[in-house]
Design a protein around this motif. Structure first.
Motif, PDB file in Angstrom:
ATOM      1  N   ILE A   1       0.826  -0.963   0.139  1.00 30.20           N
ATOM      2  CA  ILE A   1       0.525   0.003  -0.249  1.00 30.20           C
ATOM      3  C   ILE A   1       0.697   1.375   0.185  1.00 30.20           C
ATOM      4  O   ILE A   1       0.671   2.167  -0.609  1.00 30.20           O
ATOM      5  CB  ILE A   1      -0.886   0.485   1.063  1.00 30.20           C
ATOM      6  CG1 ILE A   1      -2.307  -0.953   1.441  1.00 30.20           C
ATOM      7  CG2 ILE A   1      -1.543   1.096   1.289  1.00 30.20           C
ATOM      8  CD1 ILE A   1      -2.813  -1.700   2.290  1.00 30.20           C
ATOM      9  N   SER A   2       2.084   1.504   0.714  1.00 27.09           N
ATOM     10  CA  SER A   2       2.725   2.683   1.139  1.00 27.09           C
ATOM     11  C   SER A   2       3.444   2.794  -0.226  1.00 27.09           C
ATOM     12  O   SER A   2       3.815   3.583  -1.160  1.00 27.09           O
ATOM     13  CB  SER A   2       3.850   1.966   2.015  1.00 27.09           C
ATOM     14  OG  SER A   2       5.065   3.259   1.980  1.00 27.09           O
ATOM     15  N   GLU A   3       3.774   1.427  -0.920  1.00 26.47           N
ATOM     16  CA  GLU A   3       4.615   1.906  -2.421  1.00 26.47           C
ATOM     17  C   GLU A   3       3.883   2.159  -3.654  1.00 26.47           C
ATOM     18  O   GLU A   3       4.020   3.053  -4.555  1.00 26.47           O
ATOM     19  CB  GLU A   3       5.522   0.801  -3.027  1.00 26.47           C
ATOM     20  CG  GLU A   3       6.458   0.140  -2.199  1.00 26.47           C
ATOM     21  CD  GLU A   3       7.586   1.061  -2.036  1.00 26.47           C
ATOM     22  OE1 GLU A   3       7.770   1.629  -2.661  1.00 26.47           O
ATOM     23  OE2 GLU A   3       7.380   1.469  -0.404  1.00 26.47           O
TER      24      GLU A   3
ATOM     25  N   GLU B   1      -6.509  21.945  -5.198  1.00 27.27           N
ATOM     26  CA  GLU B   1      -6.956  20.820  -5.146  1.00 27.27           C
ATOM     27  C   GLU B   1      -5.627  19.258  -4.816  1.00 27.27           C
ATOM     28  O   GLU B   1      -5.615  18.502  -4.093  1.00 27.27           O
ATOM     29  CB  GLU B   1      -7.594  20.036  -5.845  1.00 27.27           C
ATOM     30  CG  GLU B   1      -8.595  18.991  -5.796  1.00 27.27           C
ATOM     31  CD  GLU B   1      -8.583  18.903  -7.467  1.00 27.27           C
ATOM     32  OE1 GLU B   1      -9.537  17.299  -7.057  1.00 27.27           O
ATOM     33  OE2 GLU B   1      -9.513  19.304  -8.526  1.00 27.27           O
ATOM     34  N   LEU B   2      -4.423  19.998  -5.921  1.00 26.07           N
ATOM     35  CA  LEU B   2      -3.202  18.690  -5.603  1.00 26.07           C
ATOM     36  C   LEU B   2      -2.026  18.482  -4.457  1.00 26.07           C
ATOM     37  O   LEU B   2      -2.427  16.950  -3.987  1.00 26.07           O
ATOM     38  CB  LEU B   2      -2.723  18.535  -7.172  1.00 26.07           C
ATOM     39  CG  LEU B   2      -3.441  18.619  -8.165  1.00 26.07           C
ATOM     40  CD1 LEU B   2      -1.802  18.942  -9.495  1.00 26.07           C
ATOM     41  CD2 LEU B   2      -3.006  17.254  -8.712  1.00 26.07           C
TER      42      LEU B   2
ATOM     43  N   ALA C   1      -2.488  14.474   1.321  1.00 23.44           N
ATOM     44  CA  ALA C   1      -3.574  13.069   1.723  1.00 23.44           C
ATOM     45  C   ALA C   1      -2.599  12.094   1.265  1.00 23.44           C
ATOM     46  O   ALA C   1      -3.115  11.115   2.422  1.00 23.44           O
ATOM     47  CB  ALA C   1      -4.783  13.116   1.293  1.00 23.44           C
ATOM     48  N   LEU C   2      -2.224  11.308   0.998  1.00 26.66           N
ATOM     49  CA  LEU C   2      -1.000  10.932   0.229  1.00 26.66           C
ATOM     50  C   LEU C   2       0.233  10.726   1.100  1.00 26.66           C
ATOM     51  O   LEU C   2       0.412   9.492   1.878  1.00 26.66           O
ATOM     52  CB  LEU C   2      -0.940  10.989  -1.000  1.00 26.66           C
ATOM     53  CG  LEU C   2      -1.414  10.677  -2.291  1.00 26.66           C
ATOM     54  CD1 LEU C   2      -1.412  10.435  -3.720  1.00 26.66           C
ATOM     55  CD2 LEU C   2      -2.015   8.932  -1.730  1.00 26.66           C
ATOM     56  N   LEU C   3       0.820  12.032   1.103  1.00 26.11           N
ATOM     57  CA  LEU C   3       1.900  11.753   2.691  1.00 26.11           C
ATOM     58  C   LEU C   3       1.597  11.100   3.546  1.00 26.11           C
ATOM     59  O   LEU C   3       2.237  10.583   4.180  1.00 26.11           O
ATOM     60  CB  LEU C   3       2.688  13.467   2.331  1.00 26.11           C
ATOM     61  CG  LEU C   3       3.600  13.042   2.864  1.00 26.11           C
ATOM     62  CD1 LEU C   3       4.428  12.157   2.311  1.00 26.11           C
ATOM     63  CD2 LEU C   3       3.855  15.042   3.223  1.00 26.11           C
TER      64      LEU C   3
ATOM     65  N   SER D   1       1.582   7.120  -6.676  1.00 23.33           N
ATOM     66  CA  SER D   1       0.271   8.064  -7.089  1.00 23.33           C
ATOM     67  C   SER D   1       1.115   9.179  -6.761  1.00 23.33           C
ATOM     68  O   SER D   1       1.321  10.175  -7.499  1.00 23.33           O
ATOM     69  CB  SER D   1      -0.838   7.690  -6.355  1.00 23.33           C
ATOM     70  OG  SER D   1      -0.788   5.990  -6.248  1.00 23.33           O
ATOM     71  N   PHE D   2       1.962   9.400  -5.897  1.00 21.04           N
ATOM     72  CA  PHE D   2       2.630  10.650  -4.991  1.00 21.04           C
ATOM     73  C   PHE D   2       3.536  11.626  -6.109  1.00 21.04           C
ATOM     74  O   PHE D   2       3.387  12.402  -6.856  1.00 21.04           O
ATOM     75  CB  PHE D   2       3.013  10.584  -3.461  1.00 21.04           C
ATOM     76  CG  PHE D   2       3.637  11.600  -3.070  1.00 21.04           C
ATOM     77  CD1 PHE D   2       3.270  12.557  -2.219  1.00 21.04           C
ATOM     78  CD2 PHE D   2       5.235  12.349  -3.051  1.00 21.04           C
ATOM     79  CE1 PHE D   2       3.460  13.743  -1.634  1.00 21.04           C
ATOM     80  CE2 PHE D   2       5.605  13.159  -2.827  1.00 21.04           C
ATOM     81  CZ  PHE D   2       4.668  13.298  -1.843  1.00 21.04           C
ATOM     82  N   GLU D   3       4.337  10.421  -6.025  1.00 20.91           N
ATOM     83  CA  GLU D   3       5.344  10.935  -7.434  1.00 20.91           C
ATOM     84  C   GLU D   3       4.765  11.651  -9.142  1.00 20.91           C
ATOM     85  O   GLU D   3       4.533  12.161  -9.475  1.00 20.91           O
ATOM     86  CB  GLU D   3       6.367   9.300  -7.869  1.00 20.91           C
ATOM     87  CG  GLU D   3       6.966   9.247  -7.183  1.00 20.91           C
ATOM     88  CD  GLU D   3       8.095   8.010  -7.070  1.00 20.91           C
ATOM     89  OE1 GLU D   3       7.433   7.569  -8.402  1.00 20.91           O
ATOM     90  OE2 GLU D   3       8.800   7.767  -6.294  1.00 20.91           O
ATOM     91  N   ASP D   4       3.500  10.464  -9.414  1.00 23.50           N
ATOM     92  CA  ASP D   4       2.794  11.483 -10.365  1.00 23.50           C
ATOM     93  C   ASP D   4       2.146  12.385 -10.340  1.00 23.50           C
ATOM     94  O   ASP D   4       2.016  13.319 -11.249  1.00 23.50           O
ATOM     95  CB  ASP D   4       1.618  10.639 -10.467  1.00 23.50           C
ATOM     96  CG  ASP D   4       2.025   8.711 -11.168  1.00 23.50           C
ATOM     97  OD1 ASP D   4       3.763   8.369 -11.779  1.00 23.50           O
ATOM     98  OD2 ASP D   4       1.828   7.803 -11.304  1.00 23.50           O
ATOM     99  N   MET D   5       1.263  12.588  -9.103  1.00 26.41           N
ATOM    100  CA  MET D   5       0.934  13.832  -8.550  1.00 26.41           C
ATOM    101  C   MET D   5       1.253  14.925  -8.497  1.00 26.41           C
ATOM    102  O   MET D   5       1.381  16.373  -9.100  1.00 26.41           O
ATOM    103  CB  MET D   5       0.004  13.565  -7.142  1.00 26.41           C
ATOM    104  CG  MET D   5      -1.735  14.481  -7.482  1.00 26.41           C
ATOM    105  SD  MET D   5      -2.274  13.837  -5.944  1.00 26.41           S
ATOM    106  CE  MET D   5      -2.848  12.347  -6.236  1.00 26.41           C
TER     107      MET D   5
END
Length: 385
Positions: free
Chosen positions: A32-34, A120-121, A127-129, A39-43
């Motif tokens: 889940i973390s990976e 928003e991003l 939230a992802l962090l 997703s964090f990098e793409d965002m």
């Protein structure tokens, strides 16, 4: 004895099963973390593109605002002296002004939508962090428990001590956040809130003056009210800049300083701020840029508030590995032998300089203004582009 042996085997089976389940859970959390990191990098990439679009939109907006202002002047001239111009020229002036106004409106809407998307991003990234942090924390906790079940207790003690230090650090961060909220609340209460309350009272006084003493005295009161509203707006903008300049991440240090100094000059009537930037500008880590901005902001604020300066010179010089910043004013100045460390925000400025590993020099004398010189090393680890 036989019953005891059975009990030991049962406990051993339970123990091994528990360890396997926990180990599998740790792997699931790690996955889940990976996935969240990906997703964090793409965002983050998308956010960088949006910020570039915002920078472009801001530049275009500045251009369109200038062109719109010129078209309005042209239209006003044509309207006032319409007999001097042909029907085609009049129509063309109207069409150009209208077209620029439409383009400016579209541009502002686009910039607003881009800022909304950026915000928003930012929220989704936070939230992802948070998800990544919680996942890492859970993995760490599960690993600690597994180590406790498989290794000596002394190793567990060390892990728990590390966790305790992290918890204490988190508490200190929360306390700092609460202190900052209290400061902002106090600034709003003592500044704009009080001013707006006075505006309400003065508006009632103007109504009474108009009814009892006529429009001339009411107009004088209205002029004072206008200045009061101007002061309230300035305080609100100052608080916003104190929180964080919105354009700093998008445009960089120098364009943001230009906008800030222009805004200060607009609301500080009679004051002129001369800004000069020489050398090749560079982009730095966000914390570094914010700190440099705060140093200039505090120096200019002190020159206006305490020095009562009418002319302020801000010069930034970029060398190969050094940034020099000079803020000079023609204000009251002060006696350096008598001034205390708490005066002119020196404590905060010195703390920032220490964090930036730079130097600060102040030269001042009563009646001869003040000059502040900052020398900041440009280390490779803070340069981003």
């Amino acid at each position: 004895m036989k019953e005891n042996a059975i009990d030991i085997r049962t406990l051993d089976t339970i123990f091994n099963s528990m360890v396997r389940v926990m180990d599998q859970s740790k792997n699931d959390i790690f996955i889940i973390s990976e996935q969240s990191r990906k997703s964090f990098e793409d965002m983050e990439k998308e956010l960088a593109e949006v910020k570039e679009d915002i920078s472009r939109a801001i530049t275009e907006c500045d251009y369109l605002e200038d062109m719109t202002r010129r078209s309005r002047l042209r239209l006003a001239d044509v309207s006032k002296n319409f007999t001097k111009y042909s029907e085609t020229q009049v129509r063309e002036a109207y069409e150009v002004a209208n077209d620029l106004l439409v383009r400016l409106s579209i541009n502002r809407m686009e910039e607003k939508q881009l800022r909304i998307r950026r915000d928003e991003l930012d929220r989704r990234l936070l939230a992802l962090l948070e998800t990544i942090k919680k996942a890492d924390q859970l993995v760490s906790q599960v690993t600690t428990v597994i180590n406790y079940l498989n290794m000596d207790l002394k190793d567990v003690g060390e892990a728990l001590e590390t966790a305790r230090h992290k918890q204490e650090f988190g508490i200190r961060i929360i306390q700092a956040q609460e202190d900052e909220r209290k400061r902002i609340s106090r600034d709003i209460h003592d500044g704009p809130a009080q001013m707006l309350a006075n505006v309400l009272i003065r508006s009632g006084l103007i109504e009474k003056t108009f009814a009892e003493k006529g429009p001339e005295l009411a107009l004088l009161e209205l002029t004072d009210l206008k200045e009061m509203v101007r002061g309230a707006l300035y305080e609100v903008r100052r608080i916003i800049y104190d929180l964080r300049p919105m354009a700093l991440d998008d445009l960089g240090l120098i364009p943001t300083l230009r906008k800030y100094l222009s805004t200060v000059e607009e609301y500080e009537q009679g004051a002129e701020i001369h800004f000069q930037n020489t050398g090749q500008e560079q982009r730095f880590l966000s914390d570094f840029e914010v700190s440099v901005f705060r140093l200039v902001q505090e120096s200019v604020s002190n020159a206006l508030k305490h020095g009562k300066s009418k002319d302020i010179w801000v010069k930034i010089e970029w060398l190969r590995d050094i940034m020099n910043i000079i803020i000079k004013d023609n204000g009251r100045g002060f006696d350096q032998n008598e001034v205390k460390d708490k005066s002119f925000g020196l404590i905060g400025m010195r703390e920032r300089i220490e964090l930036l590993k730079g130097d600060m020099t102040i030269t001042s004398a009563i009646g001869n203004g003040t000059t502040i010189y900052f020398r900041l090393p440009l280390r490779n680890e803070i340069i981003t582009g």
